[in-house]
Design an enzyme around this catalytic site. Structure first.
Site, PDB file in Angstrom:
ATOM      1  N   CYS A  45       0.845  -1.212   0.000  1.00  0.00           N
ATOM      2  CA  CYS A  45       0.000   0.000   0.000  1.00  0.00           C
ATOM      3  C   CYS A  45       0.872   1.251   0.000  1.00  0.00           C
ATOM      4  CB  CYS A  45      -0.915   0.014   1.227  1.00  0.00           C
ATOM      5  SG  CYS A  45      -2.008  -1.409   1.317  1.00  0.00           S
TER       6      CYS A  45
HETATM    7  C1  BEZ Z   1       0.510  -4.585   1.772  1.00  0.00           C
HETATM    8  O1  BEZ Z   1       0.020  -3.523   1.414  1.00  0.00           O
HETATM    9  O2  BEZ Z   1       1.707  -4.783   1.755  1.00  0.00           O
HETATM   10  C2  BEZ Z   1      -0.376  -5.709   2.211  1.00  0.00           C
HETATM   11  C3  BEZ Z   1      -1.556  -5.439   2.869  1.00  0.00           C
HETATM   12  C4  BEZ Z   1      -2.340  -6.500   3.306  1.00  0.00           C
HETATM   13  C5  BEZ Z   1      -1.947  -7.799   3.057  1.00  0.00           C
HETATM   14  C6  BEZ Z   1      -0.772  -8.049   2.367  1.00  0.00           C
HETATM   15  C7  BEZ Z   1       0.035  -7.002   1.949  1.00  0.00           C
END
Ligand code: BEZ
Length: 211
Positions: A45
């Protein structure tokens, strides 16, 4: 029920990192991209928000406003922004909606319980100036989105809203377009002064009309 293409994008008011908004008022008469991410302070994210912030001049050129959302509270968004700026070498320049009560996420069907009971998946809604949904995309949490692809889709949506063309596989701005099947051969000269290439009766190309 899931939102479908052509449906009105539901309106809402919400707190964001740039103040309280009424979504439709905030969109104004332009295009919008509403995209969800699973959670703040997560690696993928962080890269996505940085990628979108760095492309803001390109979205601006096309009259498109971006807005992100997750079910985290405003305080978490505000705490996370310095990390995004630092690690992605950007300056966050669009709002993030705080949706701790999941009101907006539910309205837009961004929580897919069989993927994750709590967090939003990576949904994308492209909304036209008429407030109608023009594109939806759903990615899993494990896959970051390609924001250049969103720009490419915007180029196609804006072009095909104006001209009787569609865009072929992997099309990019400046490349030949497909004349829509509803256009009769006899109409082509008037509609497409740059000319046409007839490959099959149903497969007719023309240079991009507005390039
Ligand atoms: C991420 O944004 O890295 C992420 C968020 C939730 C689950 C897996 C990865």
């Amino acid at each position: 029920m899931a939102l479908r293409l052509g449906d009105e994008a539901p309106n809402f008011s919400a707190d964001t990192t740039e103040g309280k908004i009424d979504f439709h008022q905030w969109l104004g008469n332009g295009w919008g991209i509403l995209f969800s991410h699973p959670a703040d302070f997560t690696p993928v994210c962080t890269t996505e928000l940085g990628a979108a912030a760095k492309l803001k001049p390109e979205f601006d050129k096309r009259g498109v406003k971006c807005i992100a959302i997750s079910v985290d509270p405003l305080s978490a968004h505000q705490g996370w922004i310095p990390d995004i700026n630092e690690t992605q070498r950007c300056s966050m320049n669009f709002p993030i909606i705080a949706d701790p009560d999941r009101l907006v996420s539910s309205m837009y069907d961004m929580i897919h319980p069989n993927a994750d009971a709590t967090f939003t998946v990576r949904s994308v809604f492209i909304i036209g100036p008429d407030k109608k949904v023009k594109l939806t995309l759903t990615y899993p949490a494990s896959t970051g989105r390609n924001f250049l692809e969103l720009l490419r889709v915007i180029d196609s949506l804006q072009l095909t809203a104006k001209y009787k063309v569609a865009t072929p596989a992997n099309w990019e701005h400046g490349q030949d377009c497909i004349i829509t099947p509803a256009v009769k051969d006899a109409e082509i000269a008037a509609l497409f002064p740059k000319g046409a290439r007839h490959v099959k009766p149903y497969l007719r190309y023309t240079p991009q009309p507005n390039a």
